[in-house]
Motif scaffolding. Sequence first.
Motif, PDB file in Angstrom:
ATOM      1  N   ASP A 195       0.859  -1.194   0.000  1.00 57.27           N
ATOM      2  CA  ASP A 195       0.000   0.000   0.000  1.00 57.27           C
ATOM      3  C   ASP A 195       0.891   1.239   0.000  1.00 57.27           C
ATOM      4  N   PHE A 196       1.269   1.699  -1.194  1.00 54.95           N
ATOM      5  CA  PHE A 196       2.180   2.843  -1.318  1.00 54.95           C
ATOM      6  C   PHE A 196       1.585   4.104  -0.702  1.00 54.95           C
ATOM      7  N   GLU A 197       0.296   4.324  -0.921  1.00 57.09           N
ATOM      8  CA  GLU A 197      -0.338   5.541  -0.408  1.00 57.09           C
ATOM      9  C   GLU A 197      -0.330   5.570   1.120  1.00 57.09           C
ATOM     10  N   ALA A 198      -0.731   4.471   1.747  1.00 55.07           N
ATOM     11  CA  ALA A 198      -0.774   4.436   3.212  1.00 55.07           C
ATOM     12  C   ALA A 198       0.611   4.620   3.812  1.00 55.07           C
ATOM     13  N   ILE A 199       1.620   3.984   3.206  1.00 52.07           N
ATOM     14  CA  ILE A 199       2.990   4.126   3.720  1.00 52.07           C
ATOM     15  C   ILE A 199       3.452   5.575   3.609  1.00 52.07           C
ATOM     16  N   ALA A 200       3.163   6.231   2.462  1.00 57.21           N
ATOM     17  CA  ALA A 200       3.565   7.632   2.283  1.00 57.21           C
ATOM     18  C   ALA A 200       2.909   8.516   3.332  1.00 57.21           C
ATOM     19  N   LYS A 201       1.604   8.333   3.541  1.00 53.48           N
ATOM     20  CA  LYS A 201       0.888   9.166   4.515  1.00 53.48           C
ATOM     21  C   LYS A 201       1.357   8.881   5.941  1.00 53.48           C
ATOM     22  N   ALA A 202       1.523   7.605   6.259  1.00 50.78           N
ATOM     23  CA  ALA A 202       1.939   7.258   7.614  1.00 50.78           C
ATOM     24  C   ALA A 202       3.354   7.748   7.902  1.00 50.78           C
ATOM     25  N   PHE A 203       4.240   7.593   6.929  1.00 50.04           N
ATOM     26  CA  PHE A 203       5.620   8.040   7.147  1.00 50.04           C
ATOM     27  C   PHE A 203       5.677   9.557   7.332  1.00 50.04           C
ATOM     28  N   LEU A 204       5.032  10.308   6.444  1.00 49.01           N
ATOM     29  CA  LEU A 204       5.126  11.772   6.479  1.00 49.01           C
ATOM     30  C   LEU A 204       4.353  12.387   7.633  1.00 49.01           C
ATOM     31  N   SER A 205       3.319  11.714   8.114  1.00 41.75           N
ATOM     32  CA  SER A 205       2.492  12.310   9.166  1.00 41.75           C
ATOM     33  C   SER A 205       2.814  11.785  10.551  1.00 41.75           C
ATOM     34  N   SER A 206       3.517  10.660  10.627  1.00 37.01           N
ATOM     35  CA  SER A 206       3.761  10.052  11.929  1.00 37.01           C
ATOM     36  C   SER A 206       5.237   9.748  12.158  1.00 37.01           C
ATOM     37  N   HIS A 207       5.789   8.862  11.353  1.00 37.13           N
ATOM     38  CA  HIS A 207       7.178   8.430  11.567  1.00 37.13           C
ATOM     39  C   HIS A 207       8.166   9.572  11.309  1.00 37.13           C
ATOM     40  N   PHE A 208       7.981  10.287  10.221  1.00 39.82           N
ATOM     41  CA  PHE A 208       8.871  11.405   9.892  1.00 39.82           C
ATOM     42  C   PHE A 208       8.788  12.498  10.946  1.00 39.82           C
ATOM     43  N   THR A 209       7.570  12.839  11.375  1.00 44.89           N
ATOM     44  CA  THR A 209       7.404  13.921  12.350  1.00 44.89           C
ATOM     45  C   THR A 209       7.997  13.555  13.706  1.00 44.89           C
ATOM     46  N   ALA A 210       8.120  12.254  13.976  1.00 48.45           N
ATOM     47  CA  ALA A 210       8.704  11.828  15.244  1.00 48.45           C
ATOM     48  C   ALA A 210      10.223  11.733  15.172  1.00 48.45           C
ATOM     49  N   SER A 211      10.770  11.578  13.969  1.00 45.81           N
ATOM     50  CA  SER A 211      12.203  11.314  13.824  1.00 45.81           C
ATOM     51  C   SER A 211      13.011  12.475  13.262  1.00 45.81           C
ATOM     52  N   PHE A 212      12.338  13.426  12.596  1.00 47.04           N
ATOM     53  CA  PHE A 212      13.043  14.526  11.947  1.00 47.04           C
ATOM     54  C   PHE A 212      12.407  15.866  12.347  1.00 47.04           C
ATOM     55  N   ASP A 213      13.042  16.939  11.915  1.00 46.83           N
ATOM     56  CA  ASP A 213      12.567  18.282  12.266  1.00 46.83           C
ATOM     57  C   ASP A 213      11.447  18.691  11.323  1.00 46.83           C
ATOM     58  N   TRP A 214      10.220  18.246  11.626  1.00 49.97           N
ATOM     59  CA  TRP A 214       9.092  18.512  10.731  1.00 49.97           C
ATOM     60  C   TRP A 214       8.661  19.976  10.752  1.00 49.97           C
ATOM     61  N   CYS A 215       9.135  20.746  11.719  1.00 51.18           N
ATOM     62  CA  CYS A 215       8.817  22.178  11.751  1.00 51.18           C
ATOM     63  C   CYS A 215       9.738  22.976  10.827  1.00 51.18           C
ATOM     64  N   ASN A 216      10.750  22.316  10.284  1.00 55.74           N
ATOM     65  CA  ASN A 216      11.672  22.941   9.344  1.00 55.74           C
ATOM     66  C   ASN A 216      11.122  22.705   7.936  1.00 55.74           C
ATOM     67  N   GLU A 217      10.663  23.773   7.286  1.00 55.17           N
ATOM     68  CA  GLU A 217      10.024  23.636   5.982  1.00 55.17           C
ATOM     69  C   GLU A 217      10.944  22.980   4.966  1.00 55.17           C
ATOM     70  N   ALA A 218      12.225  23.342   4.984  1.00 52.51           N
ATOM     71  CA  ALA A 218      13.165  22.773   4.022  1.00 52.51           C
ATOM     72  C   ALA A 218      13.289  21.266   4.207  1.00 52.51           C
ATOM     73  N   GLU A 219      13.238  20.801   5.465  1.00 49.50           N
ATOM     74  CA  GLU A 219      13.359  19.371   5.731  1.00 49.50           C
ATOM     75  C   GLU A 219      12.113  18.616   5.269  1.00 49.50           C
ATOM     76  N   VAL A 220      10.948  19.248   5.444  1.00 44.81           N
ATOM     77  CA  VAL A 220       9.701  18.654   4.953  1.00 44.81           C
ATOM     78  C   VAL A 220       9.736  18.547   3.427  1.00 44.81           C
ATOM     79  N   MET A 221      10.164  19.624   2.769  1.00 46.59           N
ATOM     80  CA  MET A 221      10.246  19.630   1.301  1.00 46.59           C
ATOM     81  C   MET A 221      11.213  18.551   0.818  1.00 46.59           C
ATOM     82  N   LEU A 222      12.304  18.382   1.536  1.00 42.56           N
ATOM     83  CA  LEU A 222      13.295  17.374   1.162  1.00 42.56           C
ATOM     84  C   LEU A 222      12.702  15.976   1.265  1.00 42.56           C
ATOM     85  N   ALA A 223      11.988  15.709   2.355  1.00 41.95           N
ATOM     86  CA  ALA A 223      11.388  14.391   2.553  1.00 41.95           C
ATOM     87  C   ALA A 223      10.349  14.095   1.476  1.00 41.95           C
TER      88      ALA A 223
END
Length: 575
Positions: free
Chosen positions: A257-285
């Motif tokens: 499920d590519f869509e679910a993995i993308a949403k889960a990673f960007l909304s949960s795993h990424f926000t817990a592991s990286f600086d999601w408040c940094n716009e450049a880091e979000v754009m990079l991901a």
Amino acid sequence: MASHSPIPSTSTNVDLLVALHPEATEIIQSFEFLFDDDFIRGDRHLLALTGGDGSGSVSISEMLCSFSKLRKFKQINLVKEALTMSLYLEVVDDTHVKRRYPLTKPPFVKPELDKKKREIAEVLEKSPWLTKGMLKTTGFEINAPVNPPSAEEYKRENEHYNLEESFLVRIETAINRFAARGKKHQKTHAIFESFLSFGGISCGPRQFANNHDAKQLAREGFDKEEIAQMTHHYTIAEIVKDGIVDDLITGPTWVVDFEAIAKAFLSSHFTASFDWCNEAEVMLAANILRRFYIYLILFDVCPEFKAQLTAAMKACDEAERELKDLAITDRKLPGHFNEACSKLFGDQITVNEGVKSKDWSALEDVNVLSLKPEEPLLIFKAAMYAYGSDEQLDQLESSELISTLATLTFQGTVGLEVVEIQDVSENAAKIYNDEQFLGTVVQPLAKVKCIFWDNPSADPNDLPEDVVKAYQSKNYEFLVEEEILQYCYVGTKMDVTVKELENGLMWLSSVETVYPTFFTWLPNERIYDWKEPGPPKEWMKRASERKREKFNGESVEICDDDEEGYGDASNSGPD
């Protein structure tokens, strides 16, 4: 060999220079080379920095960033000290360097700043830990174009993906080939590997490949494709391979499920592991995921999942658009009105108990430090004039305001989802434009309506069923500054503490976490890293024995699982 004139080359006391800094002589010679007549007269960029005639001073920091010859000299203070020993150069204002003498001949090029060199210098000056190599283009930059493959490239790449092979074989090959398509900077690499691990990919060479290099495998008769697969850095985790097979009884435990993995990673795993408040880091991901999906589509890796891949790319677009606003929402909530309510009522009222004090200024709330003592009441009154019910307005004019508002009928920590965001009402706009509120801390408020949201990532609770049902059936309506709500979306979710007075006034006492509209939680967060607990290790046994001895033979029950970590996945497995 270039030489500068009319002054002979540096250097006075070499022993003194070396004592000052091991590289002092090299520093001076490198700077003097750049400011030498023969060099500077032909360097458009340095001529422009020195005023066009070579006589002006240049920031030492900019020199270190602009010229690769100087980049290896890291400690700027020691560079300055070394330059003070030069007979040819002069340190100005402790920050700049210049020639002591004018050019003996006119420049033979037109002074002109190198735009790219200047941009690199500015970046490096702000981020001295970077190197020029890290600034080179890799193809994974946010604005790097995605060009369609040529017929030759398509044929060469597509031949690796035989649709008769299983999806697992194709996707593993694709991940490894995509990962090898150009250099990735450290942050890009970290995000990509985190994404792969979250999606069930093991990052690291196959276990048996550690003792088999490509040459050895070739000698054993394996062809290039077989060797490539046997030495892949990224492989499908065994738990995933086993789980994707459809068991006739239980069904598959892992699905594609590519869509679910993308949403889960960007909304949960990424926000817990990286600086999601940094716009450049979000754009990079979002960019690295999007380019991976584009690769899969362009080269027909898995056409059976094309619709999912398209949806996954849309999730990347959502993340770019929404997370930067969510970061602002997270920083600004709960807002001054809700802070004011907490200051006026929050810590001084317990459930169904009144507060007898009539002096609002005497109320204290250690959790609210942003408002001056007189401001909470002003903010609250403006809100009641703008949105208060008749009952609330009558209470506002009452001489016993605190006693009439004192009963707290509801308080709880709940998950909420925004279902409606209203504009500032016409009546409220008039109130906030009144001269008594203009120029004060009071800001226009608007209403936001929410419903109960059962956060799938929350820890289990032991609340009684009737309490949970009360939370679920309640209508949640809050007043929040319009300036904050402009960054909020219908569908935004949050973990909050809510309080409500007997007269219906409800406010956000605290906002713990905010989540984007596309928030998705998957069992991957917990299942992938889980391992079957192994037998207790020797140090665990020794610790248990020491604990028993400590009690001098007393009969004491020891919970090994909790206190010694026998059930901890990090300690599991054989030695």
